[in-house]
Structures are given as C-alpha cells and as structure tokens.
Design a protein around this motif. Structure first.
Motif, PDB file in Angstrom:
ATOM      1  N   SER A   1     -13.043  39.449 -19.075  1.00  0.00           N
ATOM      2  CA  SER A   1     -13.850  38.693 -20.037  1.00  0.00           C
ATOM      3  C   SER A   1     -13.134  38.490 -21.359  1.00  0.00           C
ATOM      4  CB  SER A   1     -15.186  39.402 -20.277  1.00  0.00           C
ATOM      5  OG  SER A   1     -14.993  40.679 -20.857  1.00  0.00           O
ATOM      6  N   SER A   2     -12.043  39.229 -21.575  1.00  0.00           N
ATOM      7  CA  SER A   2     -11.299  39.098 -22.829  1.00  0.00           C
ATOM      8  C   SER A   2     -10.307  37.937 -22.796  1.00  0.00           C
ATOM      9  CB  SER A   2     -10.535  40.397 -23.128  1.00  0.00           C
ATOM     10  OG  SER A   2      -9.471  40.591 -22.210  1.00  0.00           O
ATOM     11  N   VAL A   3     -10.068  37.355 -21.629  1.00  0.00           N
ATOM     12  CA  VAL A   3      -9.063  36.298 -21.504  1.00  0.00           C
ATOM     13  C   VAL A   3      -9.527  35.041 -22.244  1.00  0.00           C
ATOM     14  CG1 VAL A   3      -7.800  34.815 -19.902  1.00  0.00           C
ATOM     15  CG2 VAL A   3      -8.305  37.192 -19.274  1.00  0.00           C
ATOM     16  N   PRO A   4      -8.726  34.519 -23.177  1.00  0.00           N
ATOM     17  CA  PRO A   4      -9.111  33.289 -23.876  1.00  0.00           C
ATOM     18  C   PRO A   4      -9.369  32.148 -22.903  1.00  0.00           C
ATOM     19  CG  PRO A   4      -7.273  34.348 -25.005  1.00  0.00           C
ATOM     20  CD  PRO A   4      -7.462  35.083 -23.715  1.00  0.00           C
ATOM     21  N   ALA A   5     -10.262  31.243 -23.285  1.00  0.00           N
ATOM     22  CA  ALA A   5     -10.757  30.204 -22.373  1.00  0.00           C
ATOM     23  C   ALA A   5      -9.659  29.292 -21.851  1.00  0.00           C
ATOM     24  CB  ALA A   5     -11.828  29.378 -23.083  1.00  0.00           C
TER      25      ALA A   5
ATOM     26  N   TYR B   1      -6.793  29.965 -20.665  1.00  0.00           N
ATOM     27  CA  TYR B   1      -5.950  30.529 -19.612  1.00  0.00           C
ATOM     28  C   TYR B   1      -6.768  30.822 -18.360  1.00  0.00           C
ATOM     29  CZ  TYR B   1      -3.180  31.349 -23.807  1.00  0.00           C
ATOM     30  OH  TYR B   1      -2.523  31.191 -24.997  1.00  0.00           O
ATOM     31  N   ASP B   2      -6.145  30.660 -17.207  1.00  0.00           N
ATOM     32  CA  ASP B   2      -6.784  30.981 -15.932  1.00  0.00           C
ATOM     33  C   ASP B   2      -6.722  32.497 -15.721  1.00  0.00           C
ATOM     34  OD1 ASP B   2      -6.834  31.666 -13.035  1.00  0.00           O
ATOM     35  OD2 ASP B   2      -7.089  29.503 -12.793  1.00  0.00           O
ATOM     36  N   PRO B   3      -7.874  33.182 -15.626  1.00  0.00           N
ATOM     37  CA  PRO B   3      -7.862  34.650 -15.498  1.00  0.00           C
ATOM     38  C   PRO B   3      -7.089  35.139 -14.284  1.00  0.00           C
ATOM     39  CG  PRO B   3     -10.059  33.872 -16.056  1.00  0.00           C
ATOM     40  CD  PRO B   3      -9.249  32.654 -15.740  1.00  0.00           C
ATOM     41  N   ASP B   4      -7.158  34.418 -13.177  1.00  0.00           N
ATOM     42  CA  ASP B   4      -6.421  34.849 -11.981  1.00  0.00           C
ATOM     43  C   ASP B   4      -4.915  34.762 -12.208  1.00  0.00           C
ATOM     44  OD1 ASP B   4      -8.731  35.392 -10.549  1.00  0.00           O
ATOM     45  OD2 ASP B   4      -8.853  33.355  -9.735  1.00  0.00           O
ATOM     46  N   GLU B   5      -4.469  33.713 -12.912  1.00  0.00           N
ATOM     47  CA  GLU B   5      -3.043  33.599 -13.214  1.00  0.00           C
ATOM     48  C   GLU B   5      -2.603  34.713 -14.159  1.00  0.00           C
ATOM     49  OE1 GLU B   5      -1.258  29.847 -14.213  1.00  0.00           O
ATOM     50  OE2 GLU B   5      -2.953  28.763 -13.343  1.00  0.00           O
ATOM     51  N   VAL B   6      -3.450  35.015 -15.144  1.00  0.00           N
ATOM     52  CA  VAL B   6      -3.127  36.098 -16.073  1.00  0.00           C
ATOM     53  C   VAL B   6      -2.990  37.415 -15.324  1.00  0.00           C
ATOM     54  CG1 VAL B   6      -3.979  37.487 -18.000  1.00  0.00           C
ATOM     55  CG2 VAL B   6      -4.175  34.988 -18.074  1.00  0.00           C
ATOM     56  N   LEU B   7      -3.943  37.700 -14.439  1.00  0.00           N
ATOM     57  CA  LEU B   7      -3.891  38.945 -13.672  1.00  0.00           C
ATOM     58  C   LEU B   7      -2.610  39.005 -12.844  1.00  0.00           C
ATOM     59  CD1 LEU B   7      -5.142  41.590 -12.733  1.00  0.00           C
ATOM     60  CD2 LEU B   7      -6.483  40.289 -11.057  1.00  0.00           C
ATOM     61  N   GLY B   8      -2.209  37.864 -12.282  1.00  0.00           N
ATOM     62  CA  GLY B   8      -0.967  37.831 -11.516  1.00  0.00           C
ATOM     63  C   GLY B   8       0.240  38.178 -12.369  1.00  0.00           C
TER      64      GLY B   8
ATOM     65  N   ALA C   1       2.567  31.338 -22.672  1.00  0.00           N
ATOM     66  CA  ALA C   1       2.927  30.611 -21.453  1.00  0.00           C
ATOM     67  C   ALA C   1       2.835  31.601 -20.304  1.00  0.00           C
ATOM     68  CB  ALA C   1       4.340  30.045 -21.561  1.00  0.00           C
ATOM     69  N   LEU C   2       2.138  31.214 -19.243  1.00  0.00           N
ATOM     70  CA  LEU C   2       1.950  32.130 -18.120  1.00  0.00           C
ATOM     71  C   LEU C   2       3.122  32.092 -17.147  1.00  0.00           C
ATOM     72  CD1 LEU C   2      -1.874  31.765 -17.434  1.00  0.00           C
ATOM     73  CD2 LEU C   2      -0.651  33.182 -19.094  1.00  0.00           C
ATOM     74  N   SER C   3       4.062  31.197 -17.388  1.00  0.00           N
ATOM     75  CA  SER C   3       5.312  31.173 -16.634  1.00  0.00           C
ATOM     76  C   SER C   3       6.350  30.454 -17.476  1.00  0.00           C
ATOM     77  CB  SER C   3       5.156  30.462 -15.290  1.00  0.00           C
ATOM     78  OG  SER C   3       4.943  29.076 -15.494  1.00  0.00           O
ATOM     79  N   LEU C   4       7.613  30.686 -17.171  1.00  0.00           N
ATOM     80  CA  LEU C   4       8.674  30.007 -17.907  1.00  0.00           C
ATOM     81  C   LEU C   4       8.607  28.503 -17.666  1.00  0.00           C
ATOM     82  CD1 LEU C   4      11.131  30.373 -19.723  1.00  0.00           C
ATOM     83  CD2 LEU C   4      12.533  30.667 -17.658  1.00  0.00           C
ATOM     84  N   GLU C   5       8.278  28.118 -16.436  1.00  0.00           N
ATOM     85  CA  GLU C   5       8.216  26.703 -16.086  1.00  0.00           C
ATOM     86  C   GLU C   5       7.114  25.982 -16.846  1.00  0.00           C
ATOM     87  OE1 GLU C   5      10.266  29.142 -13.394  1.00  0.00           O
ATOM     88  OE2 GLU C   5       8.124  29.253 -13.887  1.00  0.00           O
ATOM     89  N   ALA C   6       6.026  26.699 -17.164  1.00  0.00           N
ATOM     90  CA  ALA C   6       4.888  26.082 -17.846  1.00  0.00           C
ATOM     91  C   ALA C   6       5.051  26.067 -19.356  1.00  0.00           C
ATOM     92  CB  ALA C   6       3.602  26.819 -17.470  1.00  0.00           C
ATOM     93  N   CYS C   7       6.132  26.676 -19.869  1.00  0.00           N
ATOM     94  CA  CYS C   7       6.305  26.774 -21.322  1.00  0.00           C
ATOM     95  C   CYS C   7       6.752  25.430 -21.880  1.00  0.00           C
ATOM     96  CB  CYS C   7       7.341  27.845 -21.650  1.00  0.00           C
ATOM     97  SG  CYS C   7       7.365  28.311 -23.389  1.00  0.00           S
TER      98      CYS C   7
END
Length: 438
Positions: free
Chosen positions: A268-272, A274-281, A368-374
């Motif tokens: 629930s702390s993940v900012p809106a 970002y995708d929580p599942d991606e963050v967890l990954g 950025a949740l990945s280098l490619e997405a930065c």
C-alpha cells in the motif's frame, strides 16, 4: 541509502571550534541546541544506518526530532574511570578513533576508520577522532584541547583533529549543553580544505544530525564530506564493471544475519505511478543480487546467505517498533531526508536477542523500475535497493572517491545507471567473510 549517502556535490568543517549549542557566532564557530523529549523506549529500538543521497541541499535549521534515535539507543558510559585530557594518553599504532566518551557504535568506528585509512593512504594526511566526557567544556577550552592533542601526539602539519567534548550523557535531542566539537586543522590541512568549506560540512552535514543526537551519523557524514572535498580519486566508470572487478575494498556495518532474512512488503506504500507487482519483482531481484553474489566479473557464488519473501504487511517501514523485516516506500525520516534515496533501519530488542531490518525507499524520488524504462532523470530502483540489502546483510560503506564502482560505495552513479546492482570484488569478498563456506 545512508546506507548510501549518495550526495552528488560537496559541502564542507573548520579549524575553528564547532560547538554543540544553538547560535551561529561571528567567529564562524557554531553552537547547537538539541531538545529533550521524553520518548518512552520502544520494545525494539533503532538508529539510522545507510542512506543514499541524490542531490545535496542546505539543511534548513533545527528539524523536528525523529522517532530515532531514542534515548534507549544512545550509549552511556561511566566517567569515573576516565580522566579527560590534556594531557592525553599515548596513541595506539594504527588507531584513528578514540571514543573515550562511549558515544559511537562499533559499526561507526569500523566505517569511520575505513574512511580515514583511505584518506591517509591516498594523500598522506593524518586524521584522529577523539571523544571524551568533559563537563563544563566551552568553545575556547575545546579548541585548546584539540591543539594539545595535535601537539602531544605529534600529528604533524597535515592533520585534522576531531575533538569531541561531551558535557552530558546521554545526549538530549534539541537541548543546549550536550557538548562541544572542534574540527581543528593544522596549517597544511587548512590549505587542502578552506575554513569556509569545512564550516559548511559542519553546518550542513553534522549539525542537523547532532540536533537529534545522531552522533554516529554526524561523524560519518563529516568524514564522507571531508573525503569528497579533498579532491577526486580514481574516476568511477558508469556502465563498466572493470574497476569494480579489481577493487577489493569492503567494510562491515551491522552484525551478520543468522538464518534466512525473512521479509514483508508494504504494497500500500507504493506510489500510484508504479506497478506494485513490478516493484516487488525488483525487490526480489535485489535480494538475489546480494545472496547470489551476482557480478559481471566471472566470480563464483560462494556466499551462503538466503532471503525469503513472506508476503504483504501494513506495517510502515522504519517506524518506532517492529516484529518483522519490512520493505516499502515513504518519507525518509531524519534531517537528511532531502538528500536520501533509501535507508536501511536496523532494530534490536533491548536484550539484543532479536534484530530486524527495514528498508524505506523515498517516495519523493523519481524511480525507474528497469534500466530500459529509464527516460532520464530517474534513479534505477534495483541499484539502490541492492545497496540497502547489502547493509541489511552486514556490509558497511566504502568511500566514493576511491571505490565509486562498488555497490557499497556511498553515492549512486547517477540517473539511468544500474552498474551497482551487480557486485564488485570487494562487495563479494565482504559477503564471503560474513557468509562464506570457510
């Protein structure tokens, strides 16, 4: 991470007496006032470890005391058996930290000693930190004590004495009278870092932490900034692992972890945005980088360390008490929050029988949740969390100036760089010493 103090600029300390009491004086000497708050000791206590800063910014004056450190976390000592100097007892060969007042943790002494050793090896200067319980100390007497230490120990013309006189123990947050600090430089050291620059180190890096009685953080912040102000060492090489693969530096922070590190995620702390599942990954991958000794150097995994994800929790990371290990987003606590990407908060029960670790990731940073997405301007989450997980497993900082390619260096390589998600030689050697097969 203070856990990674990732500051992308410089600040600065002074040959004049830098005091702990609350006003700025014309002599460029500073007195701070810390304040008393009767905070009940929690079941588990913490004090900040590991911080990563993004961009330095001046600290705006006294800040509201944070939940940590509480009085229960601040060491006390018996002044009866120690006679303060001068005269000072003879120094010990190879020792740079003399905590006669008992205000520094063992982890801080190790980390500070490593930074000092790196500076001394690199430029030949000499730095000594000396704390003592000396009620009644003032600016003038503390300055004379620092001069006497340099003279009696023959520290030489290129030396810096950090003389720390405590007037009371334990320190009381936001209350005047805790003590005096003198960062006194001999003439050749003054030529390396000007009085004005060193005053800034005190004002911007030490003072906010002293106000909340974080003596450990204040010393480490000052030494890291002194290291930076002394000039560039080997240039870090973003995007290349060659330097990291030949750099064997490492230090230790919190104690070794026993058994698997079992952790929970505050989804629930993940900012809106970002995708929580991606963050967890990303969080799971960051743990694997440490426990699996992931590297680009061709080094084998001989680290016997494990982590286990146990599920979701509503517990906020880096709160006052805990009974589990928690990762999540939030506002970084403490006076250096504006410079901090993420922080590892260690906890232990009062009898020391159980310990926990939280990792809080700044919700004010663009991730950025990945280098490619930065796209540019974002910090790569994996690199930052890998550093903090390293702290949770017992690794300390190494200096940025000479070891900036290692995962456990104090600063990030900047936006859209993820090299420090893979470990260097020193990172792996430290883990092997803590969790190796031998």
């Amino acid at each position: 991470m203070r856990g990674k103090d990732r500051l992308r600029g410089s600040s600065a300390v002074i040959a004049c007496a830098l005091m702990v009491v609350a006003s700025t004086m014309a002599s460029a000497c500073v007195t701070v006032t810390p304040t008393a708050t009767d905070t009940p000791a929690p079941t588990t206590t913490q004090k900040p470890s590991a911080v990563v800063s993004s961009t330095p910014s001046p600290t705006p004056g006294p800040s509201t005391p944070t939940p940590f450190p509480t009085l229960a976390t601040i060491p006390t000592h018996s002044p009866v058996v120690f006679v303060p100097g001068p005269p000072f007892d003879s120094p010990e060969p190879g020792v740079a930290i003399y905590d006669m007042a008992g205000i520094l943790s063992a982890a801080t002494e190790r980390e500070a000693s490593a930074v000092i050793s790196e500076i001394e090896d690199d430029i030949g200067a000499e730095i000594v930190v000396y704390t003592q319980y000396k009620p009644g100390s003032d600016e003038a007497s503390t300055r004379l004590d620092a001069i006497a230490l340099i003279e009696q120990w023959s520290l030489g013309d290129d030396s810096l004495a950090v003389l720390w006189n405590t007037n009371r123990t334990p320190c009381i947050p936001d209350e005047s009278g805790n003590g005096q600090i003198q960062l006194f430089a001999a003439p050749a050291f003054v030529a390396r870092i000007s009085d004005a620059d060193r005053q800034l180190i005190f004002d911007e890096d030490m003072l906010p932490l002293l106000r909340v009685c974080d003596e450990d953080g204040a010393l480490l912040a000052a030494l890291e900034s002194v290291d930076e102000e002394l000039g560039p060492g080997p240039t870090p090489t973003p995007g290349v692992q060659t330097a990291a693969c030949t750099d064997a530096a490492y230090t230790f922070g919190e104690p070794r972890w026993s058994g698997s590190f079992e952790w929970y995620f505050n989804v629930s702390s993940v900012p809106a945005q970002y995708d929580p599942d991606e963050v967890l990954g990303v969080l799971k991958k960051s743990f694997g980088n440490i426990t699996g000794a992931r590297n680009d150097c061709g080094l084998p995994d001989e680290v016997i360390a494990n982590s286990t994800y146990l599920g979701l929790t509503e517990e906020e990371p880096c709160g006052e008490t805990t009974d589990r290990n928690v990762l999540g987003f939030g506002a970084i606590p403490g006076p250096r929050s504006q410079d901090t990407l993420a922080e590892m908060c260690p906890y232990s029960t009062e009898d020391g029988s159980t310990r926990y670790a939280h990792i809080i990731i700044s919700s004010d940073v663009s991730w950025a949740l990945s280098l490619e997405a930065c796209k540019g301007g974002e910090e790569v989450l994996e690199s930052t969390v890998t550093h903090e997980v390293g702290h949770a497993f017992g690794l300390g900082h190494v200096g940025e100036r000479n070891h900036g390619d290692l995962t456990m260096s104090t600063r990030s390589n900047g936006s859209c760089h993820n090299e420090e998600a893979t470990l260097g030689l020193g990172d792996i050697l430290g883990l092997e010493e803590l969790y190796g097969t031998n």
